[in-house]
Motif scaffolding. Structure first.
Motif, mmCIF file in Angstrom:
data_model
loop_
_atom_site.group_PDB
_atom_site.id
_atom_site.type_symbol
_atom_site.label_atom_id
_atom_site.label_comp_id
_atom_site.label_asym_id
_atom_site.label_seq_id
_atom_site.Cartn_x
_atom_site.Cartn_y
_atom_site.Cartn_z
ATOM 1 N N CYS A 171 7.555 1.800 36.894
ATOM 2 C CA CYS A 171 6.709 1.113 35.916
ATOM 3 C C CYS A 171 6.446 -0.342 36.285
ATOM 4 N N ASP A 172 7.273 -0.904 37.149
ATOM 5 C CA ASP A 172 7.221 -2.336 37.413
ATOM 6 C C ASP A 172 5.842 -2.865 37.770
ATOM 7 N N ASP A 173 5.112 -2.185 38.635
ATOM 8 C CA ASP A 173 3.818 -2.715 39.065
ATOM 9 C C ASP A 173 2.757 -1.622 39.124
ATOM 10 N N MET A 174 2.779 -0.711 38.173
ATOM 11 C CA MET A 174 1.853 0.418 38.227
ATOM 12 C C MET A 174 0.408 0.008 37.968
ATOM 13 N N PHE A 175 0.201 -1.151 37.368
ATOM 14 C CA PHE A 175 -1.156 -1.597 37.086
ATOM 15 C C PHE A 175 -1.566 -2.765 37.985
ATOM 16 N N GLY A 176 -0.812 -3.037 39.033
ATOM 17 C CA GLY A 176 -1.059 -4.191 39.892
ATOM 18 C C GLY A 176 -2.352 -4.142 40.690
ATOM 19 N N ASP A 177 -2.777 -2.979 41.095
ATOM 20 C CA ASP A 177 -3.973 -2.872 41.946
ATOM 21 C C ASP A 177 -5.035 -1.982 41.302
ATOM 22 N N LEU A 178 -5.305 -2.246 40.052
ATOM 23 C CA LEU A 178 -6.267 -1.436 39.300
ATOM 24 C C LEU A 178 -7.681 -1.568 39.823
ATOM 25 N N PRO A 179 -8.431 -0.476 39.813
ATOM 26 C CA PRO A 179 -9.863 -0.595 40.113
ATOM 27 C C PRO A 179 -10.547 -1.425 39.031
ATOM 28 N N ASP A 180 -11.635 -2.061 39.381
ATOM 29 C CA ASP A 180 -12.347 -2.937 38.440
ATOM 30 C C ASP A 180 -12.664 -2.249 37.120
ATOM 31 N N ARG A 181 -13.015 -0.969 37.161
ATOM 32 C CA ARG A 181 -13.413 -0.287 35.922
ATOM 33 C C ARG A 181 -12.261 -0.080 34.948
ATOM 34 N N LEU A 182 -11.006 -0.232 35.407
ATOM 35 C CA LEU A 182 -9.855 -0.079 34.514
ATOM 36 C C LEU A 182 -9.270 -1.404 34.042
ATOM 37 N N ARG A 183 -9.654 -2.493 34.687
ATOM 38 C CA ARG A 183 -9.082 -3.802 34.335
ATOM 39 C C ARG A 183 -9.283 -4.210 32.871
ATOM 40 N N PRO A 184 -10.415 -3.874 32.241
ATOM 41 C CA PRO A 184 -10.578 -4.275 30.837
ATOM 42 C C PRO A 184 -9.583 -3.618 29.877
ATOM 43 N N PHE A 185 -8.889 -2.594 30.323
ATOM 44 C CA PHE A 185 -7.994 -1.848 29.445
ATOM 45 C C PHE A 185 -6.530 -2.244 29.600
ATOM 46 N N VAL A 186 -6.242 -3.139 30.530
ATOM 47 C CA VAL A 186 -4.858 -3.527 30.816
ATOM 48 C C VAL A 186 -4.751 -5.040 30.864
ATOM 49 N N ARG A 187 -3.701 -5.560 30.222
ATOM 50 C CA ARG A 187 -3.446 -7.003 30.268
ATOM 51 C C ARG A 187 -1.936 -7.209 30.363
ATOM 52 N N ASP A 188 -1.526 -8.046 31.274
ATOM 53 C CA ASP A 188 -0.104 -8.378 31.460
ATOM 54 C C ASP A 188 0.766 -7.136 31.642
ATOM 55 N N GLY A 189 0.261 -6.171 32.410
ATOM 56 C CA GLY A 189 1.047 -4.984 32.728
ATOM 57 C C GLY A 189 1.164 -3.955 31.629
ATOM 58 N N ARG A 190 0.346 -4.115 30.569
ATOM 59 C CA ARG A 190 0.372 -3.170 29.446
ATOM 60 C C ARG A 190 -1.049 -2.740 29.103
ATOM 61 N N ILE A 191 -1.167 -1.521 28.650
ATOM 62 C CA ILE A 191 -2.464 -1.015 28.201
ATOM 63 C C ILE A 191 -2.759 -1.659 26.853
ATOM 64 N N THR A 192 -3.968 -2.207 26.703
ATOM 65 C CA THR A 192 -4.356 -2.813 25.430
ATOM 66 C C THR A 192 -5.159 -1.839 24.580
ATOM 67 N N VAL A 193 -5.934 -0.993 25.240
ATOM 68 C CA VAL A 193 -6.733 0.022 24.556
ATOM 69 C C VAL A 193 -7.004 1.137 25.551
ATOM 70 N N LEU A 194 -7.042 2.369 25.047
ATOM 71 C CA LEU A 194 -7.360 3.499 25.917
ATOM 72 C C LEU A 194 -8.875 3.625 26.055
ATOM 73 N N PRO A 195 -9.351 3.903 27.246
ATOM 74 C CA PRO A 195 -10.798 4.051 27.451
ATOM 75 C C PRO A 195 -11.361 5.205 26.617
ATOM 76 N N ALA A 196 -12.544 5.002 26.072
ATOM 77 C CA ALA A 196 -13.207 6.054 25.306
ATOM 78 C C ALA A 196 -13.772 7.129 26.230
ATOM 79 N N ARG A 197 -14.245 6.713 27.394
ATOM 80 C CA ARG A 197 -14.808 7.675 28.349
ATOM 81 C C ARG A 197 -13.681 8.429 29.049
ATOM 82 N N ARG A 198 -13.814 9.741 29.054
ATOM 83 C CA ARG A 198 -12.752 10.588 29.590
ATOM 84 C C ARG A 198 -12.459 10.286 31.064
ATOM 85 N N ALA A 199 -13.474 10.056 31.863
ATOM 86 C CA ALA A 199 -13.255 9.812 33.290
ATOM 87 C C ALA A 199 -12.365 8.584 33.505
ATOM 88 N N ALA A 200 -12.648 7.507 32.813
ATOM 89 C CA ALA A 200 -11.835 6.290 32.937
ATOM 90 C C ALA A 200 -10.444 6.522 32.345
#
Length: 99
Positions: free
Chosen positions: A5-34
């Protein structure tokens, strides 16, 4: 918490960055693919072949997202994790990193 879990969000693709802040998910994407891409990151916290009690799954997911119940449900619904009626979980899908 599992070292996975330590750095699972460290190298996120750009399309996932809006959903993660400070290593935690802030909101789940509405679109199934994301959402599936993000869930694939989440399931990396679980070791393939290992069985987990529900309490252990909850503890790991709580470190990643406030609504750990919804996150757990999505993991099962999308066949990334499976469970027995007695509440034993195991990783049943997701990508496997190759070294």
């Amino acid at each position: 918490m599992d070292a996975r879990c330590d750095d699972m969000f460290g190298d996120l693709p750009d399309r996932l960055r809006p959903f993660v802040r400070d290593g935690r998910i802030t909101v789940l994407p509405a679109r199934r693919a994301a959402r599936l891409l993000l869930l694939d990151r989440v399931v990396q916290a679980f070791e393939p072949g290992r069985r987990y009690k529900e309490a252990a799954v909850n503890e790991i997911l709580k470190t990643l997202y406030d609504d750990h119940v919804t996150l757990r449900r999505y993991l099962v619904d999308e066949d990334l994790m499976s469970r027995t009626p007695d509440g034993t979980y195991w990783r049943s899908g997701g990508s496997v990193p190759v070294s």
